[in-house]
Design an enzyme around this catalytic site. Structure first.
Site, PDB file in Angstrom:
ATOM      1  N   HIS A 113       0.809  -1.223   0.000  1.00 38.11           N
ATOM      2  CA  HIS A 113       0.000   0.000   0.000  1.00 38.11           C
ATOM      3  C   HIS A 113       0.848   1.281   0.000  1.00 38.11           C
ATOM      4  O   HIS A 113       0.389   2.324   0.453  1.00 38.11           O
ATOM      5  CB  HIS A 113      -0.962  -0.010   1.201  1.00 38.11           C
ATOM      6  N   HIS A 143      -1.964   4.448   9.829  1.00 34.84           N
ATOM      7  CA  HIS A 143      -0.594   4.861  10.151  1.00 34.84           C
ATOM      8  C   HIS A 143      -0.615   6.096  11.043  1.00 34.84           C
ATOM      9  O   HIS A 143      -0.175   7.173  10.643  1.00 34.84           O
ATOM     10  CB  HIS A 143       0.181   5.141   8.864  1.00 34.84           C
ATOM     11  N   HIS A 156      10.046  -4.045   4.182  1.00 34.47           N
ATOM     12  CA  HIS A 156      10.516  -2.655   4.208  1.00 34.47           C
ATOM     13  C   HIS A 156      10.791  -2.210   5.631  1.00 34.47           C
ATOM     14  O   HIS A 156      10.165  -2.683   6.570  1.00 34.47           O
ATOM     15  CB  HIS A 156       9.565  -1.693   3.491  1.00 34.47           C
ATOM     16  N   GLU A 203       3.735  -5.532   8.777  1.00 35.52           N
ATOM     17  CA  GLU A 203       2.430  -5.314   8.130  1.00 35.52           C
ATOM     18  C   GLU A 203       1.916  -6.589   7.450  1.00 35.52           C
ATOM     19  O   GLU A 203       0.713  -6.766   7.260  1.00 35.52           O
ATOM     20  CB  GLU A 203       2.534  -4.203   7.068  1.00 35.52           C
TER      21      GLU A 203
HETATM   22  C1  DHB Z   1       6.316   3.442   2.701  1.00 35.36           C
HETATM   23  C2  DHB Z   1       5.676   2.207   2.824  1.00 35.36           C
HETATM   24  C3  DHB Z   1       4.613   2.043   3.703  1.00 35.36           C
HETATM   25  O1  DHB Z   1       3.976   0.852   3.907  1.00 35.36           O
HETATM   26  C4  DHB Z   1       4.164   3.113   4.438  1.00 35.36           C
HETATM   27  O2  DHB Z   1       3.088   2.938   5.215  1.00 35.36           O
HETATM   28  C5  DHB Z   1       4.800   4.344   4.347  1.00 35.36           C
HETATM   29  C6  DHB Z   1       5.873   4.506   3.467  1.00 35.36           C
HETATM   30  C7  DHB Z   1       7.451   3.633   1.754  1.00 35.36           C
HETATM   31  O3  DHB Z   1       7.899   2.679   1.121  1.00 35.36           O
HETATM   32  O4  DHB Z   1       7.918   4.772   1.601  1.00 35.36           O
HETATM   33 FE    FE Z   2       2.414   0.999   5.672  1.00 37.39          FE
END
Ligand code: DHB
Ligand code: FE
Length: 286
Positions: A12, A59, A193, A240
């Site tokens: 997302h 978030h 990530h 997540e």
């Molecule tokens: C990014 C990814 C995410 O899942 C998020 O909530 C905020 C930022 C990113 O890759 O920058």
């Molecule tokens: Fe996220």
């Protein structure tokens, strides 16, 4: 009874939403990301359900450190796109399904899951970016959406096992609904990530692809994976991915029924700081 016809899984990343909103999807950096969703946009047009249960994480937008529900179900008639600091995304309001949402709340709480009931909530990129990826830029989203928010931002987050069990409970709830609705369940977030600290920028293709393999073939086994493995292997925000197990637990095979069919699978690195993963599982006969 209502039934789940398919589950959809997708990252997302907020920058994906910005790329769509700012008309940048054809740029060389973004093109390969959006190509991975071309099939999905056509597929959703041909398989538009009566409602989507969309599992996502807020978030620190609608919720904050003031109040942190582990699982929260939206029972409202509509949800506005949230202002996350740059103004709300220029996307349609999200129409809810109060009757079905209230039924799921009733049934799932009676099955001993503690759901927080949310009658008013703005929805952030966690919910709107997956809709944009699969629907493009419509004037209205194709069907009602029931937001199911999961806390994966502030520890303690729920275990994969509990997420999988919640999915099973949602499937049982739908089986008791008194209208024959066709429902999809979407699991969003991930894949690997990390946005903070010395390991910021971490991506783990091997872990992500093994996760996709097991999500398809061995979801009950995958649900046993402890938190520390997500964080070590997929980064602090990789947690997540436990939300995908809610969607997977709602498929028929998690209750001894038929296995789903893989309609589409896609993986791409990078999009912003994140590995993008996407899967569509179709339910055949139950
Ligand atoms: C990014 C990814 C995410 O899942 C998020 O909530 C905020 C930022 C990113 O890759 O920058
Ligand atoms: Fe996220």
């Amino acid at each position: 009874m209502a039934h789940i016809s398919a589950s959809v899984y997708t990252s997302h990343v907020p920058a994906i939403g910005a790329a769509i909103d700012l008309g940048k999807t054809g740029e060389p950096y973004w093109k390969p990301v959006f190509q991975g969703y071309e099939f999905s946009r056509l597929w959703l047009r041909e398989h538009t359900p009566d409602a989507i249960v969309l599992v996502f994480n807020d978030h620190a937008t609608a919720f904050s450190l003031d109040m942190i529900p582990t699982f929260a179900i939206g029972t409202a008639a509509l949800y506005h796109p949230a202002d996350e600091g740059w103004g709300p995304r220029p996307v349609p309001v999200v129409m809810g399904h109060p009757e079905l949402a209230a039924h799921i709340a009733q049934s799932v709480i009676q099955q001993d899951f503690d759901l927080t009931i949310v009658n008013k909530m703005d929805v952030d990129h966690g919910l709107t970016v997956p809709l944009s990826l699969l629907c493009g830029q419509p004037l209205a989203w194709p069907c009602p959406v029931i937001p199911l928010a999961v806390n994966v931002v502030q520890y303690p987050a729920p275990s994969g096992r509990r997420c999988f069990e919640l999915g099973r409970a949602i499937a049982r709830a739908l089986a008791q609904y008194d209208e024959p609705l066709n429902v999809q369940i979407w699991g969003t977030g991930g894949m690997s990530h990390q946005l903070q600290g010395p390991r910021a920028g971490l991506i783990n293709r091997e872990f992500d692809n093994a996760f996709l393999d097991r999500l398809i073939a061995d979801p009950a086994g995958l649900a046993q994976l402890p938190h520390i493995d997500y964080v070590r292997e997929a980064g602090s925000e990789g947690i997540e991915m436990v939300m995908w197990l809610i969607a997977r637990g709602a498929m028929a095979d998690a209750a001894g029924g038929a296995r789903p069919r893989v309609a589409h699978r896609f993986y791409h690195v990078p999009a912003s700081n994140t590995a993008v993963g996407h899967l569509i599982l179709e339910q055949g006969s139950v």
